[in-house]
Every structure is written in structure tokens, then in C-alpha cells.
Write a protein that holds these residues in place. Structure first.
Motif, PDB file in Angstrom:
ATOM      1  N   VAL A   1       0.853  -0.961   0.322  1.00  0.00           N
ATOM      2  CA  VAL A   1       0.005  -0.077  -0.256  1.00  0.00           C
ATOM      3  C   VAL A   1       1.314   1.309  -0.194  1.00  0.00           C
ATOM      4  O   VAL A   1       0.782   2.325  -0.700  1.00  0.00           O
ATOM      5  CB  VAL A   1      -0.695  -0.436   1.156  1.00  0.00           C
ATOM      6  N   GLY A   2       1.695   1.868   1.104  1.00  0.00           N
ATOM      7  CA  GLY A   2       2.742   2.296   1.031  1.00  0.00           C
ATOM      8  C   GLY A   2       3.709   2.925  -0.170  1.00  0.00           C
ATOM      9  O   GLY A   2       3.238   2.846  -0.938  1.00  0.00           O
ATOM     10  N   LEU A   3       4.773   1.630  -0.278  1.00  0.00           N
ATOM     11  CA  LEU A   3       5.576   1.970  -1.453  1.00  0.00           C
ATOM     12  C   LEU A   3       5.030   1.846  -2.730  1.00  0.00           C
ATOM     13  O   LEU A   3       5.621   2.300  -3.422  1.00  0.00           O
ATOM     14  CB  LEU A   3       7.250   0.879  -0.822  1.00  0.00           C
TER      15      LEU A   3
ATOM     16  N   LEU B   1       3.789   5.022  -3.677  1.00  0.00           N
ATOM     17  CA  LEU B   1       4.684   6.016  -4.562  1.00  0.00           C
ATOM     18  C   LEU B   1       5.224   5.523  -5.036  1.00  0.00           C
ATOM     19  O   LEU B   1       5.502   6.257  -6.057  1.00  0.00           O
ATOM     20  CB  LEU B   1       5.147   6.305  -2.876  1.00  0.00           C
ATOM     21  N   LEU B   2       5.905   4.447  -5.366  1.00  0.00           N
ATOM     22  CA  LEU B   2       6.103   3.884  -6.085  1.00  0.00           C
ATOM     23  C   LEU B   2       5.837   4.137  -7.791  1.00  0.00           C
ATOM     24  O   LEU B   2       6.094   5.034  -9.445  1.00  0.00           O
ATOM     25  CB  LEU B   2       6.948   2.516  -6.684  1.00  0.00           C
ATOM     26  N   VAL B   3       4.502   4.280  -7.829  1.00  0.00           N
ATOM     27  CA  VAL B   3       3.139   4.362  -9.233  1.00  0.00           C
ATOM     28  C   VAL B   3       3.738   5.636  -9.561  1.00  0.00           C
ATOM     29  O   VAL B   3       3.453   6.131 -10.648  1.00  0.00           O
ATOM     30  CB  VAL B   3       2.670   3.778  -8.829  1.00  0.00           C
ATOM     31  N   VAL B   4       3.210   6.670  -7.936  1.00  0.00           N
ATOM     32  CA  VAL B   4       2.822   8.344  -9.024  1.00  0.00           C
ATOM     33  C   VAL B   4       4.270   8.500  -9.434  1.00  0.00           C
ATOM     34  O   VAL B   4       4.218   9.691 -10.203  1.00  0.00           O
ATOM     35  CB  VAL B   4       3.261   8.940  -7.146  1.00  0.00           C
ATOM     36  N   TYR B   5       5.563   8.190  -9.058  1.00  0.00           N
ATOM     37  CA  TYR B   5       6.834   8.617  -9.605  1.00  0.00           C
ATOM     38  C   TYR B   5       6.936   8.358 -10.979  1.00  0.00           C
ATOM     39  O   TYR B   5       6.943   8.812 -11.838  1.00  0.00           O
ATOM     40  CB  TYR B   5       8.352   8.019  -9.136  1.00  0.00           C
ATOM     41  N   GLY B   6       6.059   6.587 -10.989  1.00  0.00           N
ATOM     42  CA  GLY B   6       5.720   5.933 -12.601  1.00  0.00           C
ATOM     43  C   GLY B   6       5.437   6.916 -13.651  1.00  0.00           C
ATOM     44  O   GLY B   6       5.162   7.471 -14.811  1.00  0.00           O
TER      45      GLY B   6
ATOM     46  N   TRP C   1       4.467   0.880 -17.943  1.00  0.00           N
ATOM     47  CA  TRP C   1       3.606   0.045 -16.984  1.00  0.00           C
ATOM     48  C   TRP C   1       2.910   0.885 -15.567  1.00  0.00           C
ATOM     49  O   TRP C   1       2.586   0.331 -14.567  1.00  0.00           O
ATOM     50  CB  TRP C   1       5.112  -0.425 -16.625  1.00  0.00           C
ATOM     51  N   ALA C   2       3.717   1.463 -15.872  1.00  0.00           N
ATOM     52  CA  ALA C   2       2.914   2.973 -14.197  1.00  0.00           C
ATOM     53  C   ALA C   2       1.312   2.968 -14.139  1.00  0.00           C
ATOM     54  O   ALA C   2       1.077   2.815 -13.093  1.00  0.00           O
ATOM     55  CB  ALA C   2       3.984   3.623 -14.185  1.00  0.00           C
ATOM     56  N   TRP C   3       1.019   3.180 -15.580  1.00  0.00           N
ATOM     57  CA  TRP C   3      -0.479   2.807 -16.026  1.00  0.00           C
ATOM     58  C   TRP C   3      -1.300   1.407 -15.244  1.00  0.00           C
ATOM     59  O   TRP C   3      -2.268   1.558 -14.004  1.00  0.00           O
ATOM     60  CB  TRP C   3      -0.816   3.641 -17.324  1.00  0.00           C
TER      61      TRP C   3
ATOM     62  N   THR D   1      -2.560  -1.336  -8.016  1.00  0.00           N
ATOM     63  CA  THR D   1      -2.382  -0.876  -6.056  1.00  0.00           C
ATOM     64  C   THR D   1      -3.843  -0.643  -6.339  1.00  0.00           C
ATOM     65  O   THR D   1      -4.352  -1.151  -5.273  1.00  0.00           O
ATOM     66  CB  THR D   1      -1.971   0.736  -6.870  1.00  0.00           C
ATOM     67  N   GLY D   2      -4.883  -0.405  -7.248  1.00  0.00           N
ATOM     68  CA  GLY D   2      -6.837  -0.714  -6.714  1.00  0.00           C
ATOM     69  C   GLY D   2      -6.505  -1.529  -6.469  1.00  0.00           C
ATOM     70  O   GLY D   2      -7.618  -2.288  -5.243  1.00  0.00           O
ATOM     71  N   PHE D   3      -6.302  -3.112  -7.170  1.00  0.00           N
ATOM     72  CA  PHE D   3      -6.721  -3.973  -6.932  1.00  0.00           C
ATOM     73  C   PHE D   3      -5.983  -4.553  -5.818  1.00  0.00           C
ATOM     74  O   PHE D   3      -6.823  -5.096  -4.695  1.00  0.00           O
ATOM     75  CB  PHE D   3      -6.381  -5.381  -7.734  1.00  0.00           C
ATOM     76  N   SER D   4      -4.761  -4.835  -5.365  1.00  0.00           N
ATOM     77  CA  SER D   4      -4.263  -4.977  -3.691  1.00  0.00           C
ATOM     78  C   SER D   4      -4.815  -4.295  -2.656  1.00  0.00           C
ATOM     79  O   SER D   4      -5.535  -4.182  -1.705  1.00  0.00           O
ATOM     80  CB  SER D   4      -2.999  -4.600  -4.536  1.00  0.00           C
ATOM     81  N   LEU D   5      -4.856  -3.013  -2.745  1.00  0.00           N
ATOM     82  CA  LEU D   5      -5.555  -2.004  -1.643  1.00  0.00           C
ATOM     83  C   LEU D   5      -7.306  -3.136  -1.352  1.00  0.00           C
ATOM     84  O   LEU D   5      -7.891  -2.933  -0.777  1.00  0.00           O
ATOM     85  CB  LEU D   5      -6.121  -0.652  -1.672  1.00  0.00           C
TER      86      LEU D   5
END
Length: 145
Positions: free
Chosen positions: A59-61, A64-69, A90-92, A98-102
């Protein structure tokens, strides 16, 4: 507008995941967050260390990794190998992950924990919002190759 709302949600989610996950890793008893061990009674965990690590990483890392991507669009071959949508950056795709994991995280909490709060449906809505925003045509087009 949708893209910037998505970025805002991901940053907020990421910071919350780092904070909550970090506190659970530092104090697996859950006391720093006011979470008694009894919450884990129906789970396979004896303390909050593993859930804290999962929260910290997925959730955390990840957020934020996705935001950077999404903002920098780096070309990272490992992430491209994990991208199931090769016609998009890949970031998209990782935003969808991320949505699915949350969503999975919240549903597992609801199934395993003896405690429920307003945070769970709130984060469930955040998961849904991330997925919907990611799938909007304007956001999808932005990351088309």
C-alpha cells in the motif's frame, strides 16, 4: 483533472501506508496505533508484523512508486515484464495493480479482523476510485504507447 485526482489519492494512500505499516513493523503489538492483538484472533497472525510489512510494501511503497512512474515515466525493464498491458506504460498498469491490491487488502481485513471501522469502507471507496480514474479514457490515453 482526473489524472491529478488520481495522483492525489495515490500520494495520500502511500503516505498512510508508510505511516501505518511503519508503526506496525516498529511495534507489532499494535499499541502505537491503538489496535489490540485481539483484532487478529481470526487471522493466521500472532502479531501485526506481517500485516504491517504488507501494508508498508503493497500500500505504502507501491503507491508512491506508481506516482513516480506516472509522473516521470521511467523505462524500467523489470516493471515492463510485469506489465500485462504492453500497449500502456507500466506505471498505468501498476496503478490498476494498486487499486486491486488495496481492494484485496480491505476485503481480507473485513474477513479476518474482529474489528471494523469507518476506515475500511473509506479505503474501499479509494480503491474503487483509483480503478475508475485509471480506466477513464483521458487517463488511459495519456499512457498509450
Amino acid at each position: 483533472m482526473a489524472f491529478y485526482l488520481l495522483i492525489f489519492l495515490l500520494i495520500t494512500l502511500g503516505l498512510g501506508g508508510l505511516y501505518g505499516g511503519g508503526l506496525l513493523v516498529l511495534d507489532p503489538s499494535g499499541q502505537r496505533l491503538g489496535m489490540p492483538i485481539v483484532f487478529l484472533e481470526n487471522s493466521p497472525f500472532k502479531d501485526f508484523l506481517i500485516p504491517g510489512l504488507l501494508l508498508l510494501v503493497f500500500v505504502g511503497l507501491l503507491s508512491l512508486l506508481v506516482v513516480y512512474g506516472l509522473l516521470a515515466r521511467p523505462d524500467w525493464p523489470l516493471f515492463e515484464k510485469l506489465n500485462v498491458y504492453p500497449d500502456r506504460h507500466w506505471a498505468w498498469t501498476f496503478t490498476l495493480y494498486t487499486g486491486f491490491s488495496l481492494g484485496i487488502w480491505i476485503n481480507v481485513q473485513l474477513l479476518m479482523l474482529d474489528a471494523h471501522s469507518a476506515l475500511q469502507p473509506s479505503y474501499g471507496l479509494v480503491a474503487l476510485a483509483i480503478l475508475v480514474l485509471t480506466l477513464l479514457p483521458g487517463v488511459m490515453d495519456r499512457f498509450k504507447r
